[in-house]
Design a protein around this motif. Structure first.
Motif, PDB file in Angstrom:
ATOM      1  N   HIS A 119       0.841  -1.215   0.000  1.00 14.12           N
ATOM      2  CA  HIS A 119       0.000   0.000   0.000  1.00 14.12           C
ATOM      3  C   HIS A 119       0.872   1.260   0.000  1.00 14.12           C
ATOM      4  O   HIS A 119       0.627   2.194  -0.758  1.00 14.12           O
ATOM      5  CB  HIS A 119      -0.932   0.014   1.220  1.00 14.12           C
ATOM      6  N   SER A 140      -6.836   1.444   5.784  1.00 10.49           N
ATOM      7  CA  SER A 140      -7.549   0.486   4.936  1.00 10.49           C
ATOM      8  C   SER A 140      -8.627  -0.207   5.760  1.00 10.49           C
ATOM      9  O   SER A 140      -8.929   0.205   6.879  1.00 10.49           O
ATOM     10  CB  SER A 140      -6.559  -0.527   4.370  1.00 10.49           C
ATOM     11  N   GLY A 274      -7.326   1.743   1.118  1.00 17.97           N
ATOM     12  CA  GLY A 274      -8.653   2.029   0.565  1.00 17.97           C
ATOM     13  C   GLY A 274      -9.248   3.346   1.026  1.00 17.97           C
ATOM     14  O   GLY A 274      -9.795   4.115   0.219  1.00 17.97           O
ATOM     15  N   THR A 305      -7.066   1.208  -3.263  1.00 17.22           N
ATOM     16  CA  THR A 305      -7.665  -0.066  -2.859  1.00 17.22           C
ATOM     17  C   THR A 305      -6.744  -1.188  -3.357  1.00 17.22           C
ATOM     18  O   THR A 305      -5.826  -0.958  -4.145  1.00 17.22           O
ATOM     19  CB  THR A 305      -9.089  -0.197  -3.430  1.00 17.22           C
ATOM     20  N   ASP A 306      -7.019  -2.413  -2.905  1.00 18.15           N
ATOM     21  CA  ASP A 306      -6.092  -3.511  -3.181  1.00 18.15           C
ATOM     22  C   ASP A 306      -5.839  -3.715  -4.679  1.00 18.15           C
ATOM     23  O   ASP A 306      -6.769  -3.747  -5.485  1.00 18.15           O
ATOM     24  CB  ASP A 306      -6.638  -4.813  -2.562  1.00 18.15           C
TER      25      ASP A 306
END
Ligand code: KG4
Ligand code: ZN
Length: 342
Positions: A119, A140, A274, A305-306
């Motif tokens: 991230h 997140s 996220g 986001t992922d």
């Protein structure tokens, strides 16, 4: 000139099956994401068993597409990067097993990556000039960390949540006001129609740890407010609740982030995860950084986001540092940042 390093990265820690091809850690050649959101929506949250099964169904297809979009084959790839923790163990195992199989079959180095390191590294993708040291707020569904990135792969955690993660609070509040899963983007959207000052929800401060967070109080306050209205037979404005909750979370995240900025004296501040795509949080941090004379970095929502591009970026710096994992690499659901399985 040094040889280019092309990494095929795989991410499957939660409910996105993702693969990407990244050149030299910053140049994203492809970024394929197969989201399971529609499936998990039915249950109001991620169902681990279903997530694992779906990853198995999708992973080969997603990898093939990532290679095709990058216009390369496995013969062009220099290393395989994969998230091996933290996350859902069954979900992680699918990506880890796949990455090991490809690396073994092609005789390629295998580089395991921490999901949060991924991230944070999303910021490298769109900011070629960003280099450590810098501060990063990671927010997140599973994590809320204020991290000092001392160098590539060298992290110091300055603050963390004592209970719920920020995204978890967004998801729970969204469910309580009837917005459904995933809550974050829905609260973000609805808040635009609401008054952020309509209801005052608490902002938690931890006396002896000013960079730590706690979101269970604000979440309970929202639930109590809704129950109170229902008991009295009164209706409430969903938009006002969403906007006021979002403001409470944004205020705390911004305040504690600036506390870390002042403590460390660092002049670069990044966000990741996220919740980093939340419009109110971005605006608030941008303004606060401007006032503090700090440069603000943020990834596009698709890299918040992922995704696997961020894993490719992180894997590149781990690869340069000499990180190589063996065929015994395992999924570690509670892997700590900075901790390595060797
Ligand atoms: O980073 P991510 O995709 O997965 C984890 O590693 O957890 O983050 C997912 C979380 C969810 O809780 C989702 O509700 C939240 O990020 N989220 C948002 C927004 N977009 C996603 N929260 C607030 N505002 C958004 N715009
Ligand atoms: Zn994530």
């Amino acid at each position: 000139m040094e040889k280019d390093i092309l990494i095929l990265a795989v991410e499957s820690s939660c409910d996105e099956t993702a693969a990407a091809v990244v050149k030299n850690g910053r140049d994203v050649r492809s970024n394929v994401i197969s989201s399971q959101i529609e499936l998990h929506k039915l249950y109001g949250g991620v169902v681990p068993e279903i997530a694992s099964r779906k990853h198995i169904e999708k992973i080969n297809q997603v990898i093939e597409e990532a290679l095709a979009q990058a216009e390369v084959t496995l013969d062009d790839i220099d290393a395989i990067g994969v998230t091996y923790g933290p996350g859902l163990v069954g979900a992680l195992l699918v990506g880890v097993a796949e990455a090991k199989a490809i690396a073994y079959a092609k005789g390629l180095p295998l580089v395991g990556v921490h999901h949060i390191e991924g991230h944070i590294s999303a910021n490298y993708v769109e900011h070629p000039e960003l280099e450590p040291p810098f501060l990063c707020l990671v927010v997140s569904g599973g994590h809320t960390h204020l991290v000092c990135v001392r160098d590539y792969g060298k992290y110091e955690i300055l603050g963390r949540t004592r209970d719920d993660a920020a995204g978890e609070a967004f998801d729970k509040v969204a469910r309580a006001i009837g917005l459904g899963y995933p809550g974050g983007p829905k609260i973000d959207r609805l808040s635009r129609e609401g008054n952020p000052d309509a209801i005052f929800f608490p902002r938690a401060h931890i006396e002896d740890a000013p960079c730590d967070f706690s979101f269970s109080g604000v979440k309970s306050a929202v639930l109590n407010y809704i129950n109170g209205c229902q008991m009295k037979g009164e209706t409430y404005s969903q938009a006002d609740v969403a906007a006021s909750f979002q403001k409470a979370v944004t205020d705390v995240l911004t305040e504690h982030s600036m506390q870390a900025v002042r403590e460390t004296g660092l002049k670069k501040f990044a966000i990741a995860g996220g919740v980093a795509s939340n419009s109110s949080l971005r605006a608030s941090l941008e303004e606060a950084c401007r006032k503090e004379g700090v440069r603000f970095y943020y990834p596009s929502p698709i890299f918040c986001t992922d995704n696997a591009a961020m894993i490719g970026a992180a894997a590149y710096y781990e690869y340069l540092a000499g990180t190589r994992h063996g065929w015994d690499l395992n999924a570690v659901p509670n892997l700590k940042l900075g901790e390595r399985q060797v």
